[in-house]
Design an enzyme around this catalytic site. Structure first.
Site, PDB file in Angstrom:
ATOM      1  CG  PHE A   1      -2.200  -0.965   0.876  1.00  0.00           C
ATOM      2  CD1 PHE A   1      -3.193  -0.393   0.357  1.00  0.00           C
ATOM      3  CD2 PHE A   1      -2.319  -2.043   1.309  1.00  0.00           C
ATOM      4  CE1 PHE A   1      -4.415  -1.226   0.099  1.00  0.00           C
ATOM      5  CE2 PHE A   1      -3.339  -3.213   1.135  1.00  0.00           C
ATOM      6  CZ  PHE A   1      -4.419  -2.411   0.608  1.00  0.00           C
TER       7      PHE A   1
ATOM      8  CG  HIS B   1       9.899  -8.847   3.816  1.00  0.00           C
ATOM      9  ND1 HIS B   1      10.298  -9.006   2.407  1.00  0.00           N
ATOM     10  CD2 HIS B   1       9.108  -7.902   3.832  1.00  0.00           C
ATOM     11  CE1 HIS B   1       9.276  -8.112   1.750  1.00  0.00           C
ATOM     12  NE2 HIS B   1       8.541  -7.507   2.708  1.00  0.00           N
ATOM     13  CG  HIS B   2       9.469  -8.772   9.413  1.00  0.00           C
ATOM     14  ND1 HIS B   2       8.811  -9.851  10.075  1.00  0.00           N
ATOM     15  CD2 HIS B   2       8.643  -7.933   8.780  1.00  0.00           C
ATOM     16  CE1 HIS B   2       7.560  -9.595   9.403  1.00  0.00           C
ATOM     17  NE2 HIS B   2       7.647  -8.494   8.719  1.00  0.00           N
TER      18      HIS B   2
ATOM     19  N   GLY C   1       4.536 -10.777  -1.444  1.00  0.00           N
ATOM     20  CA  GLY C   1       3.526 -10.228  -2.408  1.00  0.00           C
ATOM     21  C   GLY C   1       3.982  -9.272  -3.213  1.00  0.00           C
ATOM     22  CB  THR C   2       6.348  -6.229  -2.566  1.00  0.00           C
ATOM     23  OG1 THR C   2       5.255  -5.884  -1.402  1.00  0.00           O
ATOM     24  CG2 THR C   2       6.729  -4.980  -3.268  1.00  0.00           C
TER      25      THR C   2
ATOM     26  CE  LYS D   1       6.565 -10.766   3.205  1.00  0.00           C
ATOM     27  NZ  LYS D   1       5.011 -10.624   3.463  1.00  0.00           N
TER      28      LYS D   1
HETATM   29  N1  LIG Z   1       0.183  -4.846   1.516  1.00  0.00           N
HETATM   30  C1  LIG Z   1       0.927  -4.210   2.400  1.00  0.00           C
HETATM   31  O1  LIG Z   1       1.067  -3.242   2.319  1.00  0.00           O
HETATM   32  C2  LIG Z   1       1.384  -5.164   3.634  1.00  0.00           C
HETATM   33  C3  LIG Z   1       2.396  -4.380   4.369  1.00  0.00           C
HETATM   34  C4  LIG Z   1       2.912  -5.074   5.553  1.00  0.00           C
HETATM   35  C5  LIG Z   1       2.523  -6.453   5.675  1.00  0.00           C
HETATM   36  N2  LIG Z   1       1.517  -6.939   4.991  1.00  0.00           N
HETATM   37  C6  LIG Z   1       0.892  -8.277   5.231  1.00  0.00           C
HETATM   38  O2  LIG Z   1      -0.066  -8.133   6.084  1.00  0.00           O
HETATM   39  C7  LIG Z   1      -0.175  -9.253   6.963  1.00  0.00           C
HETATM   40  C8  LIG Z   1      -0.117  -8.963   8.393  1.00  0.00           C
HETATM   41  O3  LIG Z   1       1.037  -8.642   8.670  1.00  0.00           O
HETATM   42  P1  LIG Z   1       1.414  -8.143  10.263  1.00  0.00           P
HETATM   43  O4  LIG Z   1       3.045  -7.641  10.089  1.00  0.00           O
HETATM   44  O5  LIG Z   1       0.440  -7.149  10.798  1.00  0.00           O
HETATM   45  O6  LIG Z   1       1.413  -9.442  10.668  1.00  0.00           O
HETATM   46  P2  LIG Z   1       1.320  -9.854  12.285  1.00  0.00           P
HETATM   47  O7  LIG Z   1       1.926 -11.353  12.512  1.00  0.00           O
HETATM   48  O8  LIG Z   1       2.077  -8.833  13.247  1.00  0.00           O
HETATM   49  O9  LIG Z   1      -0.339 -10.075  12.633  1.00  0.00           O
HETATM   50  C9  LIG Z   1      -1.207 -10.625  12.391  1.00  0.00           C
HETATM   51  C10 LIG Z   1      -2.300 -10.529  12.951  1.00  0.00           C
HETATM   52  O10 LIG Z   1      -3.568 -11.522  12.504  1.00  0.00           O
HETATM   53  C11 LIG Z   1      -3.978 -12.140  13.507  1.00  0.00           C
HETATM   54  N3  LIG Z   1      -4.905 -13.229  12.947  1.00  0.00           N
HETATM   55  C12 LIG Z   1      -4.468 -14.697  13.122  1.00  0.00           C
HETATM   56  N4  LIG Z   1      -5.617 -15.383  12.883  1.00  0.00           N
HETATM   57  C13 LIG Z   1      -6.682 -14.376  12.531  1.00  0.00           C
HETATM   58  C14 LIG Z   1      -7.946 -14.568  12.139  1.00  0.00           C
HETATM   59  N5  LIG Z   1      -8.467 -15.873  11.756  1.00  0.00           N
HETATM   60  N6  LIG Z   1      -8.829 -13.520  11.965  1.00  0.00           N
HETATM   61  C15 LIG Z   1      -8.312 -12.256  12.114  1.00  0.00           C
HETATM   62  N7  LIG Z   1      -7.027 -11.994  12.697  1.00  0.00           N
HETATM   63  C16 LIG Z   1      -6.022 -13.240  12.727  1.00  0.00           C
HETATM   64  C17 LIG Z   1      -2.949 -12.334  14.532  1.00  0.00           C
HETATM   65  O11 LIG Z   1      -3.508 -12.751  15.895  1.00  0.00           O
HETATM   66  C18 LIG Z   1      -2.200 -11.045  14.317  1.00  0.00           C
HETATM   67  O12 LIG Z   1      -3.006 -10.164  15.257  1.00  0.00           O
HETATM   68  C19 LIG Z   1       0.798 -10.211   6.245  1.00  0.00           C
HETATM   69  O13 LIG Z   1       0.109 -11.154   5.364  1.00  0.00           O
HETATM   70  C20 LIG Z   1       1.866  -9.382   5.514  1.00  0.00           C
HETATM   71  O14 LIG Z   1       2.524 -10.071   4.771  1.00  0.00           O
HETATM   72  C21 LIG Z   1       0.952  -6.252   3.823  1.00  0.00           C
END
Ligand SMILES: NC(=O)c1ccc[n+]([C@@H]2O[C@H](COP(=O)([O-])OP(=O)(O)OC[C@H]3O[C@@H](n4cnc5c(N)ncnc54)[C@H](O)[C@@H]3O)[C@@H](O)[C@H]2O)c1
Length: 236
Positions: free
Chosen positions: A101, A133-134, A143-144, A137
């Site tokens: 995003f 990435h960290h 995805g990027t 992940k």
């Molecule tokens: N599109 C973007 O710009 C972008 C940027 C950063 C991260 N991401 C992606 O976003 C996602 C989340 O990243 P993050 O760093 O916050 O991860 P994170 O591990 O810190 O958080 C994931 C969250 O999902 C929750 N979760 C687990 N099962 C669930 C369920 N059934 N329903 C709802 N929530 C549930 C967990 O409890 C946790 O709070 C990853 O897939 C990451 O790759 C995308």
């Protein structure tokens, strides 16, 4: 605007910070420990979904069932994107997925396509993608990186598909994933030849760009219908 946060981890919390600054309210915070919060999403004007690959499909369907527009940033589930697109259309829903995003990365996506179209005739150059990435992940490649690969495959005729890790023949586009801390996300597209190399690189310094971008898209999408893309929002 009333927002449901589906996934309340690093991204959910970063989005909440910006949302409160912009005078929005959070009506639901769904995570692994609070699954029942999903029942509150119908109170929301828009849902923002950043959870994990094994949870995203059910969460998105719950949004369409509740007739709540949803912005999704969760990565690692694209093999089921057609199913979700169809489900959204069948429910007259509103949906935008982006692998990234941040404005900078979306400019980088465009630059990647322009560079790929310039490099198409020059067959002495091979091309590959590196992403860092960290270590928490869950998916690889990112995805990027997949979006970057799709941009290259669209323009470079000699590349037919992407592969994770080293390529076994020249028609494959290699994506190398590295995991180290701390790293919010670094992507490099490398063209290499015996004579010289050309690289373009994007480095995220924090999650703020992703979080703010997702929130701005959520503000924009709430009165729209259908399956939308970052290109519709940014008009790049
Ligand atoms: N599109 C973007 O710009 C972008 C940027 C950063 C991260 N991401 C992606 O976003 C996602 C989340 O990243 P993050 O760093 O916050 O991860 P994170 O591990 O810190 O958080 C994931 C969250 O999902 C929750 N979760 C687990 N099962 C669930 C369920 N059934 N329903 C709802 N929530 C549930 C967990 O409890 C946790 O709070 C990853 O897939 C990451 O790759 C995308």
């Amino acid at each position: 605007m009333k927002i449901a946060l589906i996934g309340y981890g690093k991204m959910g919390k970063a989005i909440e910070g910006f949302a409160l600054q912009r005078n929005h309210s959070i009506v639901a915070k769904v995570d692994a420990n609070h699954p029942a919060e999903i029942l509150k999403i119908k109170e929301a004007d828009v849902a923002i979904e950043f959870s994990q690959p094994d949870a995203v499909i059910e969460n998105l369907k719950a949004c369409f069932d509740a007739e709540v527009p949803v912005v999704c940033g969760t990565t690692g589930w694209l093999e089921r994107k057609n199913e979700i697109t169809t489900y959204c259309k069948d429910h007259n829903g509103t949906f935008l997925y982006a692998s990234n995003f941040s404005l900078g990365v979306n400019l980088f996506f465009r630059l990647n396509e322009i560079l790929a179209s310039m490099m198409n005739p020059y067959e002495t150059y091979d091309v590959a993608i590196d992403e860092i990435h960290h270590t928490q992940k869950k998916d690889a490649p990112s995805g990027t990186a997949i979006t970057l690969a799709e941009g290259i495959l669209k323009e470079i005729d000699r590349k037919k598909n992407w592969v994770k890790g080293d390529n076994s023949n020249q028609s494959e586009l290699a994506i190398h994933s590295f995991r180290e801390d701390p790293a919010p996300g670094t992507h490099t597209v490398k063209y290499t030849s015996a004579i010289d190399d050309i690289e373009i690189k994007h480095t995220a310094h924090s999650r703020d760009g992703f979080a703010m971008g997702a929130l701005l898209v959520a503000e924009w999408i709430r009165d729209k219908k259908g399956v939308l893309h970052m290109g519709d929002f940014l008009k790049l």
